[in-house]
Write an enzyme that holds these catalytic residues in place. Structure first.
Site, mmCIF file in Angstrom:
data_model
loop_
_atom_site.group_PDB
_atom_site.id
_atom_site.type_symbol
_atom_site.label_atom_id
_atom_site.label_comp_id
_atom_site.label_asym_id
_atom_site.label_seq_id
_atom_site.Cartn_x
_atom_site.Cartn_y
_atom_site.Cartn_z
ATOM 1 N N GLY A 90 -73.634 7.001 24.657
ATOM 2 C CA GLY A 90 -74.848 7.222 25.428
ATOM 3 C C GLY A 90 -75.061 8.695 25.744
ATOM 4 O O GLY A 90 -75.744 9.039 26.709
ATOM 5 N N GLY A 91 -74.494 9.566 24.934
ATOM 6 C CA GLY A 91 -74.514 10.991 25.230
ATOM 7 C C GLY A 91 -75.858 11.665 25.067
ATOM 8 O O GLY A 91 -76.002 12.836 25.445
ATOM 9 N N ALA A 92 -76.841 10.969 24.534
ATOM 10 C CA ALA A 92 -78.190 11.530 24.430
ATOM 11 C C ALA A 92 -79.106 10.997 25.528
ATOM 12 O O ALA A 92 -80.282 11.362 25.579
ATOM 13 C CB ALA A 92 -78.792 11.211 23.059
ATOM 14 N N ALA A 107 -72.963 4.568 27.639
ATOM 15 C CA ALA A 107 -73.951 3.725 26.971
ATOM 16 C C ALA A 107 -74.070 2.376 27.673
ATOM 17 O O ALA A 107 -73.071 1.703 27.920
ATOM 18 C CB ALA A 107 -73.559 3.509 25.514
ATOM 19 N N ARG A 148 -80.633 3.570 50.558
ATOM 20 C CA ARG A 148 -79.941 3.839 49.299
ATOM 21 C C ARG A 148 -79.228 5.184 49.399
ATOM 22 O O ARG A 148 -79.416 5.937 50.339
ATOM 23 C CB ARG A 148 -80.932 3.868 48.122
ATOM 24 N N TYR A 200 -77.656 -7.718 35.123
ATOM 25 C CA TYR A 200 -77.140 -6.362 34.918
ATOM 26 C C TYR A 200 -75.876 -6.138 35.734
ATOM 27 O O TYR A 200 -74.868 -5.631 35.223
ATOM 28 C CB TYR A 200 -78.207 -5.341 35.286
#
Length: 332
Positions: free
Chosen positions: A7-9, A60, A231, A163
């Site tokens: 998920g580096g992008a 990611a 939050r 999720y």
């Protein structure tokens, strides 16, 4: 050290890559946005990417509340199957250090104290109560008002949507991998991350993204419930710094270590909307009273364990971060 960043992008991952490079590491971006063949569910592609790698920062994931259970299979495939395939490939490549992007959603509701019964865990809020504007969860034992507080890492997990369930499963898989291989795993339970490169509003974006996108269209941010939801909004560069420290710090072999990763400054969703509107020079927020089933009322972090163990400190305060975010570009 050569570090594979899955998920580096992406939003957080790209900042992790920047932070690793700034600290003298050699990050390797593994992301389907960067290369369609870089799927964490592909063991052959992972085996190639892991060559010469000393550690993995696993960012990611499919994120957000999504659409009830309609997209549950996608969440499980991308988050849990993807993590399982990655961990298998790491074991085969003898890569023994993992930093996992965890999430505060594994807690469900945050920490609450009843004046008569002490610390309690309220159940999911009823649709009828929300529709009537009764947003605060009552004490499950006596019905009295509760005082919200900071949740620590030892609080029981109570994932309340698909999720959240997949993020908890990622932690369990990582713990099992660490025990089986003698590797070390660190899970950083991110709170509400915001900042430059955040994606525009999608069904999977966070509330800061929705507000910022509305302002970019010249519209008022639409605040659900009464805006009093608490939050912990933490800047993405601070989260990236936590990843570097987790990578470089001594972690227990054969175990998963968990750290909350939040600013330590509880803010309400209404405060966020007003701060962004003011910084952007846009229209004032509108409190709609709308709600989403599955949302929790208050969830804020106690990040003292991360501060004490790794010396991490958030550097971007809320006001400064909102000013930057109001002017920053967003991704499609």
């Amino acid at each position: 050290m050569r570090v594979l960043v899955t998920g580096g992008a992406g939003f957080i991952g790209s900042h992790v890559v920047d932070a690793l490079r700034a600290h003298g590491h050699d990050p390797v971006v593994y992301d389907v946005r960067h290369d369609p063949a870089s799927d964490v569910r592909d063991p052959v592609a992972l085996a190639r990417a892991l060559a010469g790698v000393g550690a993995v920062c696993h960012q990611a994931a499919m994120v957000g509340l999504g659409d009830g259970v309609a997209d549950a299979a996608d969440y499980v495939s991308r988050n849990d199957l993807g993590t399982a395939v990655l961990l298998t490939a790491m074991a085969e490549a003898d890569v023994r250090h993992l930093v996992l992007a965890g999430s505060m959603v594994v807690y469900g509701e945050g920490r609450y104290v009843c004046p008569d019964h002490g610390v309690v865990r309220p159940g999911p809020r009823a649709a009828a109560d929300l529709a009537a504007g009764r947003f605060e969860p009552p004490c499950p034992r006596c019905g009295k008002d509760l005082a919200p507080g900071l949740v620590g890492e030892d609080a029981p997990a109570d994932p309340r949507n698909v999720y959240a369930a997949t993020k908890l499963a990622q932690e369990h898989l990582s713990a099992a991998w660490a025990r089986a291989t003698g590797g070390s795993a660190v899970a950083l339970r991110y709170h509400n991350v915001y900042g430059p490169r955040m994606p525009r509003d999608t069904p999977y974006a966070g509330v800061a993204s929705f507000f910022r996108s509305a302002l970019a269209r010249g519209e008022s941010p639409r605040v659900f419930e009464d805006g009093g939801q608490r939050r912990d909004f933490v800047h993405v560069r601070d989260v990236a710094a936590a990843n570097v420290l987790a990578l470089e710090g001594a972690a227990a072999p054969g175990a998963l270590t968990v750290y909350n990763t939040g600013s330590g400054e509880p803010r309400t969703v209404g405060e966020l909307a007003h701060a962004l509107s003011a910084a952007h020079g846009g229209p004032a927020p509108v409190v709609t009273g709308e709600f989403r089933l599955g949302d929790v009322r208050h969830i804020t972090a106690d990040s003292s364990r991360l501060r004490g163990a790794l010396g991490w400190r958030p550097r971007v305060d809320f006001t400064t971060g909102m000013r930057e975010f109001a002017a920053a570009g967003m991704r499609g």
